[in-house]
Design a protein around this motif. Structure first.
Motif, short mmCIF file in Angstrom:
data_model
loop_
_atom_site.label_atom_id
_atom_site.label_comp_id
_atom_site.label_asym_id
_atom_site.label_seq_id
_atom_site.Cartn_x
_atom_site.Cartn_y
_atom_site.Cartn_z
N GLN A 14 74.71 60.34 13.80
CA GLN A 14 74.48 59.66 15.07
C GLN A 14 73.01 59.30 15.30
O GLN A 14 72.67 58.57 16.23
CB GLN A 14 74.98 60.50 16.25
CG GLN A 14 74.31 61.86 16.40
CD GLN A 14 75.10 62.97 15.74
OE1 GLN A 14 75.76 62.75 14.72
NE2 GLN A 14 75.06 64.16 16.33
N ASP A 15 72.11 59.82 14.43
CA ASP A 15 70.69 59.52 14.57
C ASP A 15 70.13 58.69 13.42
O ASP A 15 69.01 58.18 13.53
CB ASP A 15 69.89 60.83 14.64
CG ASP A 15 70.22 61.65 15.88
OD1 ASP A 15 70.38 61.03 16.96
OD2 ASP A 15 70.33 62.88 15.78
N TYR A 17 70.63 55.81 12.37
CA TYR A 17 70.32 54.41 12.63
C TYR A 17 68.89 54.25 13.15
O TYR A 17 68.26 53.20 12.94
CB TYR A 17 71.31 53.79 13.62
CG TYR A 17 71.12 54.20 15.06
CD1 TYR A 17 70.40 53.41 15.95
CD2 TYR A 17 71.67 55.38 15.55
CE1 TYR A 17 70.23 53.77 17.27
CE2 TYR A 17 71.51 55.75 16.87
CZ TYR A 17 70.79 54.95 17.73
OH TYR A 17 70.61 55.32 19.04
N LYS A 18 68.33 55.27 13.81
CA LYS A 18 66.95 55.21 14.29
C LYS A 18 65.99 55.15 13.11
O LYS A 18 65.01 54.40 13.12
CB LYS A 18 66.65 56.41 15.18
CG LYS A 18 67.53 56.51 16.42
CD LYS A 18 67.27 57.80 17.17
CE LYS A 18 68.23 57.96 18.34
NZ LYS A 18 68.03 59.26 19.05
N TRP A 19 66.27 55.99 12.11
CA TRP A 19 65.46 55.96 10.89
C TRP A 19 65.57 54.62 10.19
O TRP A 19 64.58 54.07 9.72
CB TRP A 19 65.92 57.08 9.94
CG TRP A 19 65.51 58.44 10.39
CD1 TRP A 19 65.96 59.12 11.49
CD2 TRP A 19 64.54 59.28 9.78
NE1 TRP A 19 65.33 60.34 11.57
CE2 TRP A 19 64.46 60.47 10.54
CE3 TRP A 19 63.74 59.16 8.66
CZ2 TRP A 19 63.61 61.52 10.21
CZ3 TRP A 19 62.89 60.20 8.32
CH2 TRP A 19 62.83 61.36 9.10
N GLN A 20 66.79 54.10 10.12
CA GLN A 20 67.00 52.81 9.47
C GLN A 20 66.23 51.70 10.19
O GLN A 20 65.70 50.78 9.55
CB GLN A 20 68.49 52.49 9.43
CG GLN A 20 69.28 53.43 8.52
CD GLN A 20 70.77 53.38 8.76
OE1 GLN A 20 71.25 52.59 9.59
NE2 GLN A 20 71.52 54.23 8.07
N TYR A 21 66.15 51.82 11.52
CA TYR A 21 65.41 50.83 12.31
C TYR A 21 63.93 50.85 11.95
O TYR A 21 63.32 49.81 11.67
CB TYR A 21 65.62 51.11 13.79
CG TYR A 21 64.84 50.20 14.71
CD1 TYR A 21 65.28 48.90 14.97
CD2 TYR A 21 63.67 50.62 15.33
CE1 TYR A 21 64.57 48.05 15.81
CE2 TYR A 21 62.96 49.79 16.17
CZ TYR A 21 63.41 48.51 16.42
OH TYR A 21 62.71 47.68 17.25
N ILE A 319 65.43 51.94 20.91
CA ILE A 319 65.86 51.47 19.60
C ILE A 319 67.23 50.83 19.75
O ILE A 319 68.13 51.44 20.34
CB ILE A 319 65.91 52.63 18.59
CG1 ILE A 319 64.50 53.20 18.39
CG2 ILE A 319 66.50 52.18 17.26
CD1 ILE A 319 64.46 54.40 17.47
N ASP A 321 70.96 49.90 19.54
CA ASP A 321 72.09 50.69 19.06
C ASP A 321 72.58 50.18 17.72
O ASP A 321 72.45 48.98 17.40
CB ASP A 321 73.25 50.63 20.06
CG ASP A 321 72.95 51.42 21.33
OD1 ASP A 321 72.09 52.31 21.28
OD2 ASP A 321 73.57 51.12 22.36
N GLU A 322 73.15 51.08 16.94
CA GLU A 322 73.72 50.66 15.67
C GLU A 322 74.95 49.79 15.92
O GLU A 322 75.53 49.80 17.00
CB GLU A 322 74.10 51.88 14.84
CG GLU A 322 75.14 52.78 15.46
CD GLU A 322 75.41 54.01 14.60
OE1 GLU A 322 75.24 53.91 13.38
OE2 GLU A 322 75.80 55.04 15.15
N ALA A 323 75.31 49.02 14.92
CA ALA A 323 76.43 48.08 15.06
C ALA A 323 77.73 48.81 15.40
O ALA A 323 77.99 49.90 14.91
CB ALA A 323 76.60 47.29 13.77
N LYS A 324 78.51 48.20 16.27
CA LYS A 324 79.81 48.73 16.68
C LYS A 324 80.93 47.93 16.00
O LYS A 324 80.74 46.76 15.68
CB LYS A 324 79.98 48.65 18.19
CG LYS A 324 78.86 49.29 19.00
CD LYS A 324 78.80 50.79 18.81
CE LYS A 324 77.74 51.41 19.72
NZ LYS A 324 77.62 52.87 19.51
#
Length: 416
Positions: A14-15, A17-21, A319, A321-324
């Motif tokens: 759940q976190d 995606y922040k790193w990926q950003y 940041i 949100d990751e894709a839904k």
């Protein structure tokens, strides 16, 4: 129960995606400045860091993860990225290629130290190295890269700038430092007494309060710069002024690694307390030769990803949100779930984010799950829908539903 080692941290799904950003932003900036990625091993021969980082630094004397392998060779988990990048540059003959060689890396690094906010025993760095260019413009460009990344991430940090000169400057300055600190030796910590003999410049980097009070009145390196180093520093400042980058001259910045020469800099935030440096670097013109290559100038920097994320959180940077999922396909029974699987496969092959039920939930429970994962649509396939060859597609935002033939599902969601 086996627990995670002290000083390390799990990055949960759940976190992540922040790193990926952050990593994605770093890669975008690297591309903008024509940097190519380099990947070096997680461990190297210990000598690389002893010679490259410096045997008077805290990293080498206190913090390295060093061990003997089965061949009785001394191996160290890399505590930073520059030494490995330089070793790879030399070993692979890149000095004979197109110069300057501009490269970046995103890598884990390891230091045995007391874990605290923004400082772990395993951490991650985005680093940049530019080999072969001696001009002050290159120093300014490295700083501009870091500034560009930090601004893209929405961070408001202060740039602190200094020059620590060259070997010529350093000799005179080290003499002046030894003369200044000589009457204060008894008040210095144990480490600084060693530094006094081996590398007086390191005295200015001590974090002990007693030592900090003493070195507050020490002479500054800027008073001892030779003409070439002074001119270089002035040109760096001119380039930064032309780029519109604000900076503060801080003559106490010497950096914690022995390989630096001339320009050194830090981007500092007050959001994470004492460990406020989120990005730092400088010029290191002697390192390539020190590690066995031919004499060649170089400049670079590194930013700690964990620290960037902490500052972003503490300063309220949002940041995305990751894709839904575009659609969740809900099957009522085994045959319906099979059809849902078939349709999801078709949609995924076309690049449409689709999800299905893996838990054999009821339709009501599947709707709840679809809502939790943020699906935009739910396509229900029950016995009647299966017989008619259609799905009942509901828009989760409006609650509106319509029937869509199985054969038209791809075109329907492509249009959405």
């Amino acid at each position: 129960m086996i627990y995670i080692p002290k000083g390390t941290k799990d990055v949960l799904p759940q976190d992540a995606y922040k790193w990926q950003y952050v990593e994605g932003m770093a890669r975008d900036v690297a591309k903008l400045f024509n940097l190519k990625e380099i990947r070096t091993p997680t461990f190297e021969h210990t000598e690389l860091f002893q010679r490259g980082v410096g045997d008077t630094t805290d990293i080498v004397t206190k913090e390295m993860y060093t061990f003997k392998d089965k061949g009785d060779r001394s191996i160290t988990l890399k505590p930073e990225g520059t030494a490995g990048a330089v070793r790879a540059f030399i070993e692979n003959g890149l000095a004979g290629g197109v110069l300057p060689a501009k490269m970046y890396y995103i890598t884990p690094a390891f230091r045995y130290e007391r874990p605290q906010a923004g400082r772990l025993r395993e951490f991650h760095q985005f680093g940049v190295e530019i080999f072969g260019a001696a001009s002050a413009q290159t120093d300014a460009e490295a700083i501009l890269m870091a500034d560009t990344l930090l601004k893209k991430l929405g961070l408001n940090v202060a740039l602190k700038l200094n020059s620590i000169g060259c070997k010529t400057c350093r000799a005179a300055y080290n003499k002046a430092l030894k003369e200044f600190f000589a009457p204060h030796l008894e008040g210095l910590c144990h480490d600084c007494k060693t530094r006094y003999e081996k590398n007086p410049l390191r005295l200015l980097d001590c974090k002990e309060e007693g030592c900090k009070k003493i070195n507050a009145d020490a002479p500054t390196i800027l008073e001892y710069l030779c003409d070439d180093c002074a001119a270089h520093f002035e040109e760096v400042k001119t380039c930064l002024d032309l780029s519109g980058i604000a900076y503060e001259i801080d003559s106490r910045i010497v950096r914690g690694l022995d390989y630096y020469t001339r320009t050194v800099f830090e981007f500092v935030s007050t959001s994470i307390g004492a460990q406020g440096t989120v990005c730092a670097g400088g010029r290191y013109d002697g390192l390539i030769e020190e590690l066995g290559g031919k004499a060649m100038p170089a400049v670079g920097f590194a930013a700690g990803i964990e620290r960037l994320l902490i500052v972003m959180e503490q300063t309220g940077v949002e940041i995305p949100d990751e894709a839904k999922p575009v659609v969740y396909l809900a099957g009522m029974d085994k045959d319906c779930r099979q059809k849902a699987f078939e349709i999801a496969t078709t949609l995924r092959k076309a690049g449409i984010f689709a999800e299905i039920d893996h838990m054999e939930r009821s339709i009501k429970a599947q709707f709840k799950y679809a809502d939790k994962i943020g699906a935009q649509y739910v396509a229900v396939i029950g016995g009647n829908e299966l017989a008619e060859g259609k799905a009942n597609v509901k828009c989760m935002a409006t609650g509106e539903s319509e029937s869509v033939a199985f054969a038209e599902m791809l075109a329907y969601f492509q249009s959405k």
